[in-house]
Design a protein around this motif. Structure first.
Motif, PDB file in Angstrom:
ATOM      1  N   VAL A 177     -91.064 -90.664 -40.639  1.00  0.00           N
ATOM      2  CA  VAL A 177     -90.531 -90.877 -39.288  1.00  0.00           C
ATOM      3  C   VAL A 177     -91.649 -91.054 -38.267  1.00  0.00           C
ATOM      4  O   VAL A 177     -91.381 -91.341 -37.097  1.00  0.00           O
ATOM      5  N   GLY A 178     -92.886 -90.888 -38.708  1.00  0.00           N
ATOM      6  CA  GLY A 178     -93.997 -91.076 -37.794  1.00  0.00           C
ATOM      7  C   GLY A 178     -95.280 -91.347 -38.551  1.00  0.00           C
ATOM      8  O   GLY A 178     -95.468 -90.833 -39.659  1.00  0.00           O
ATOM      9  N   THR A 179     -96.142 -92.170 -37.962  1.00  0.00           N
ATOM     10  CA  THR A 179     -97.457 -92.443 -38.548  1.00  0.00           C
ATOM     11  C   THR A 179     -98.523 -92.071 -37.523  1.00  0.00           C
ATOM     12  O   THR A 179     -98.505 -92.571 -36.397  1.00  0.00           O
ATOM     13  N   LEU A 180     -99.407 -91.177 -37.922  1.00  0.00           N
ATOM     14  CA  LEU A 180    -100.486 -90.700 -37.052  1.00  0.00           C
ATOM     15  C   LEU A 180    -101.737 -91.500 -37.422  1.00  0.00           C
ATOM     16  O   LEU A 180    -102.300 -91.306 -38.501  1.00  0.00           O
ATOM     17  N   PRO A 181    -102.150 -92.410 -36.544  1.00  0.00           N
ATOM     18  CA  PRO A 181    -103.195 -93.359 -36.933  1.00  0.00           C
ATOM     19  C   PRO A 181    -104.561 -92.701 -37.151  1.00  0.00           C
ATOM     20  O   PRO A 181    -105.057 -92.002 -36.278  1.00  0.00           O
ATOM     21  N   LYS A 182    -105.109 -92.910 -38.327  1.00  0.00           N
ATOM     22  CA  LYS A 182    -106.459 -92.416 -38.664  1.00  0.00           C
ATOM     23  C   LYS A 182    -106.608 -90.915 -38.379  1.00  0.00           C
ATOM     24  O   LYS A 182    -107.661 -90.453 -37.946  1.00  0.00           O
ATOM     25  N   ALA A 183    -105.560 -90.167 -38.642  1.00  0.00           N
ATOM     26  CA  ALA A 183    -105.562 -88.752 -38.267  1.00  0.00           C
ATOM     27  C   ALA A 183    -106.183 -87.849 -39.319  1.00  0.00           C
ATOM     28  O   ALA A 183    -106.317 -86.650 -39.104  1.00  0.00           O
ATOM     29  N   VAL A 241     -95.693 -88.138 -40.636  1.00  0.00           N
ATOM     30  CA  VAL A 241     -94.695 -87.106 -40.392  1.00  0.00           C
ATOM     31  C   VAL A 241     -93.468 -87.516 -41.202  1.00  0.00           C
ATOM     32  O   VAL A 241     -93.007 -88.652 -41.084  1.00  0.00           O
ATOM     33  N   HIS A 279    -110.376 -83.834 -35.979  1.00  0.00           N
ATOM     34  CA  HIS A 279    -110.873 -84.768 -34.947  1.00  0.00           C
ATOM     35  C   HIS A 279    -109.749 -85.219 -34.006  1.00  0.00           C
ATOM     36  O   HIS A 279    -109.994 -86.015 -33.099  1.00  0.00           O
ATOM     37  N   ILE A 280    -108.539 -84.730 -34.216  1.00  0.00           N
ATOM     38  CA  ILE A 280    -107.417 -85.045 -33.320  1.00  0.00           C
ATOM     39  C   ILE A 280    -107.037 -83.788 -32.545  1.00  0.00           C
ATOM     40  O   ILE A 280    -106.806 -82.729 -33.143  1.00  0.00           O
ATOM     41  N   VAL A 282     -95.074 -92.290 -31.587  1.00  0.00           N
ATOM     42  CA  VAL A 282     -95.387 -92.721 -32.957  1.00  0.00           C
ATOM     43  C   VAL A 282     -94.413 -92.116 -33.968  1.00  0.00           C
ATOM     44  O   VAL A 282     -94.470 -92.444 -35.148  1.00  0.00           O
ATOM     45  N   GLY A 283     -93.531 -91.258 -33.503  1.00  0.00           N
ATOM     46  CA  GLY A 283     -92.555 -90.674 -34.411  1.00  0.00           C
ATOM     47  C   GLY A 283     -91.367 -90.125 -33.647  1.00  0.00           C
ATOM     48  O   GLY A 283     -91.521 -89.654 -32.516  1.00  0.00           O
TER      49      GLY A 283
END
Lengths: 160, 160
Positions: free
Chosen positions: A136-142, A155, B75-76, B136-137
């Motif tokens: 349900v969610g994509t955390l970019p480069k997290a 997520v 890093h987030i 993002v979600g």
């Protein structure tokens, strides 16, 4: 193989499973040089309920369940899983996840959320999808993967 | 109005701001009947860095900054904000958020994640969007609003 509530006596076995996973640093957001207290706070802190998958007295994996948020968010659970490297490929994570879906439903939760599934952990992503979870969610480069560098994290969510 | 690091002496003022927000139960995932320790653990626990917005010796709002995850996810950042009801509409949340964007960049964070923005808190959602955050979600029906019932919650993210 049976799944049962964890006891205090199980922790050393859980630590033996989680320590190499933490050192590897590829799937859990834990410091690679963390210690036993770090791992315990992450997987077995007071607000979490732990279960273990056991066969012939050997612990093959473990899970935790907790409310993901308090107050108005407390009807959604958060769960985590780990499998002993020696027992990979035997369906332990699948069995633990199926167990926690049932357990969370019994406890009255209305959904389960995974907050941080590393996208490069493809076997896990696919397994959770087969068990009814959606991205349900994509955390970019997290997530900073020790070999692949910065990768996305997901997520994932399943209604109950 | 200036923004400065919070001190121990500020907490009673922060508690005076957060208590009615917690009792209202419309925006923070906190139990409506929670106590001071509940609120402090949520907004000002040891791993969080707090700032306050102050004018003429009066605290108008506050923020926290922390790493959202450990290890490969460290890093987030994750941040939170609150504004004194008496000071709403004066740009306090905007100033605190702009401050934490700068602060997080200085600290070397590569992004900021909001884990749980209640969708019915539209002024906040729109403000974060204007400050560069994207949804993002979407967590379906993840918040039980005291008047509106189950509403979605958002994960919001901004790269730095």
């Amino acid at each position: 193989m049976k799944i049962r509530p964890a006891t205090e006596a199980d922790w050393p076995h859980l630590w033996a499973i989680i320590e190499p996973i933490m050192r590897e640093g590829e799937t859990f957001a834990l410091p690679r040089d963390g210690n036993e207290a770090t791992a315990r706070a992450y997987f077995a802190s007071a607000e979490k309920t732990n279960f273990v998958a056991e066969e012939d007295g050997i612990i093959l994996g473990a899970s935790y369940v907790r409310a993901n948020q308090q107050g108005g968010g407390s009807h959604i659970a958060n769960c985590g899983y780990m499998t002993s490297p020696a027992a990979r490929g035997r369906g332990i994570a699948r069995a633990l996840c199926a167990h926690s879906i049932d357990y969370c439903r019994q406890q009255g939760f209305k959904g389960i959320q995974f907050n941080f599934v590393v996208s490069s952990n493809e076997p896990a992503v696919h397994l959770w999808q087969r068990l009814g979870f959606e991205i349900v969610g994509t955390l970019p480069k997290a997530f900073n993967h020790p070999q692949r560098g910065l990768v996305d994290s997901y997520v994932m969510f399943r209604s109950l």
